[in-house]
Design a protein around this motif. Structure first.
Motif, mmCIF file in Angstrom:
data_model
loop_
_atom_site.group_PDB
_atom_site.id
_atom_site.type_symbol
_atom_site.label_atom_id
_atom_site.label_comp_id
_atom_site.label_asym_id
_atom_site.label_seq_id
_atom_site.Cartn_x
_atom_site.Cartn_y
_atom_site.Cartn_z
ATOM 1 N N LYS A 35 0.894 -1.299 -0.029
ATOM 2 C CA LYS A 35 0.181 -0.038 0.004
ATOM 3 C C LYS A 35 0.794 1.274 -0.181
ATOM 4 O O LYS A 35 0.471 2.352 -0.787
ATOM 5 N N VAL A 36 1.883 1.205 0.674
ATOM 6 C CA VAL A 36 2.802 2.370 0.847
ATOM 7 C C VAL A 36 3.524 2.722 -0.493
ATOM 8 O O VAL A 36 3.375 3.631 -1.054
ATOM 9 N N GLN A 37 3.972 1.534 -1.053
ATOM 10 C CA GLN A 37 4.557 1.521 -2.462
ATOM 11 C C GLN A 37 3.618 2.129 -3.554
ATOM 12 O O GLN A 37 4.035 2.884 -4.294
ATOM 13 N N LYS A 38 2.669 1.669 -3.320
ATOM 14 C CA LYS A 38 1.623 1.948 -4.215
ATOM 15 C C LYS A 38 1.354 3.572 -4.268
ATOM 16 O O LYS A 38 1.483 4.217 -5.475
ATOM 17 N N ASN A 39 1.107 4.113 -3.044
ATOM 18 C CA ASN A 39 0.888 5.491 -2.871
ATOM 19 C C ASN A 39 2.106 6.386 -3.111
ATOM 20 O O ASN A 39 1.982 7.384 -3.631
ATOM 21 N N VAL A 40 3.323 5.740 -2.935
ATOM 22 C CA VAL A 40 4.498 6.614 -3.370
ATOM 23 C C VAL A 40 4.621 6.644 -4.694
ATOM 24 O O VAL A 40 4.684 7.829 -5.442
ATOM 25 N N GLY A 41 4.196 5.576 -5.551
ATOM 26 C CA GLY A 41 3.945 5.643 -7.015
ATOM 27 C C GLY A 41 3.066 6.684 -7.494
ATOM 28 O O GLY A 41 3.210 7.414 -8.435
ATOM 29 N N LYS A 42 1.882 6.911 -6.701
ATOM 30 C CA LYS A 42 0.975 7.766 -7.179
ATOM 31 C C LYS A 42 1.657 8.903 -7.077
ATOM 32 O O LYS A 42 1.406 9.798 -8.169
ATOM 33 N N VAL A 43 2.293 9.447 -6.056
ATOM 34 C CA VAL A 43 2.839 10.874 -5.904
ATOM 35 C C VAL A 43 4.022 11.127 -6.878
ATOM 36 O O VAL A 43 3.908 11.793 -7.496
ATOM 37 N N GLN A 44 4.723 10.104 -7.107
ATOM 38 C CA GLN A 44 5.831 10.202 -8.193
ATOM 39 C C GLN A 44 5.146 10.405 -9.582
ATOM 40 O O GLN A 44 5.700 11.315 -10.200
ATOM 41 N N SER A 45 4.215 9.934 -9.832
ATOM 42 C CA SER A 45 3.383 9.931 -11.162
ATOM 43 C C SER A 45 2.955 11.472 -11.289
ATOM 44 O O SER A 45 3.199 12.016 -12.271
ATOM 45 N N GLU A 46 2.428 11.836 -10.144
ATOM 46 C CA GLU A 46 1.862 13.296 -10.142
ATOM 47 C C GLU A 46 2.889 14.498 -10.180
ATOM 48 O O GLU A 46 2.724 15.392 -10.896
ATOM 49 N N VAL A 47 4.156 14.135 -9.684
ATOM 50 C CA VAL A 47 5.357 14.797 -9.590
ATOM 51 C C VAL A 47 5.871 15.132 -11.346
ATOM 52 O O VAL A 47 6.064 15.858 -11.863
ATOM 53 N N GLY A 48 5.894 13.629 -12.046
ATOM 54 C CA GLY A 48 6.282 13.929 -13.481
ATOM 55 C C GLY A 48 4.982 14.383 -14.169
ATOM 56 O O GLY A 48 5.477 15.100 -14.852
ATOM 57 N N LYS A 49 3.760 14.325 -13.866
ATOM 58 C CA LYS A 49 2.994 14.990 -14.636
ATOM 59 C C LYS A 49 3.152 16.507 -14.537
ATOM 60 O O LYS A 49 2.864 17.385 -15.561
ATOM 61 N N ALA A 50 3.309 16.926 -13.499
ATOM 62 C CA ALA A 50 3.515 18.470 -13.129
ATOM 63 C C ALA A 50 4.590 19.051 -13.781
ATOM 64 O O ALA A 50 4.728 19.983 -14.293
ATOM 65 N N LYS A 51 5.918 18.158 -13.770
ATOM 66 C CA LYS A 51 6.775 18.644 -14.583
ATOM 67 C C LYS A 51 6.524 18.481 -15.997
ATOM 68 O O LYS A 51 7.138 19.469 -16.923
ATOM 69 N N ASP A 52 5.977 17.762 -16.798
ATOM 70 C CA ASP A 52 5.274 17.406 -18.183
ATOM 71 C C ASP A 52 4.771 18.861 -18.434
ATOM 72 O O ASP A 52 4.851 19.514 -19.340
ATOM 73 N N ASP A 53 3.802 19.236 -17.499
ATOM 74 C CA ASP A 53 2.920 20.285 -17.723
ATOM 75 C C ASP A 53 3.728 21.600 -17.869
ATOM 76 O O ASP A 53 3.396 22.453 -18.540
ATOM 77 N N ALA A 54 4.609 21.755 -16.846
ATOM 78 C CA ALA A 54 5.590 22.711 -16.857
ATOM 79 C C ALA A 54 6.348 22.914 -18.030
ATOM 80 O O ALA A 54 6.596 24.083 -18.397
ATOM 81 N N ARG A 55 6.763 21.760 -18.629
ATOM 82 C CA ARG A 55 7.620 22.278 -19.985
ATOM 83 C C ARG A 55 6.720 22.587 -20.921
ATOM 84 O O ARG A 55 7.329 23.175 -21.953
ATOM 85 N N HIS A 56 5.369 22.422 -20.986
ATOM 86 C CA HIS A 56 4.406 22.712 -22.141
ATOM 87 C C HIS A 56 3.930 23.767 -21.698
ATOM 88 O O HIS A 56 3.406 24.863 -21.504
#
Length: 56
Positions: A35-56
């Motif tokens: 459960k912890v690893q799954k939630n870490v993954g969700k946060v990490q994905s959101e960070v990546g999404k934010a970085k992608d959005d910031a680039r565009h």
């Protein structure tokens, strides 16, 4: 696509597998770890999404 997005998805999948394995075997520690690893993954994905959005 940012590396964090792909790593985040990978962590979500690994976490889900650990969580299910913990439930099947009755190992609460492994289930919680999943459960912890799954939630870490969700946060990490959101960070990546934010970085992608910031680039565009």
């Amino acid at each position: 696509m940012d590396k964090n997005r792909t790593e985040g998805v990978k962590n979500q999948v690994k976490g889900t597998v650990k969580e299910v394995a913990g439930k099947v075997t009755g190992d609460k520690g492994q289930e919680l770890e999943g459960k912890v690893q799954k939630n870490v993954g969700k946060v990490q994905s959101e960070v990546g999404k934010a970085k992608d959005d910031a680039r565009h």
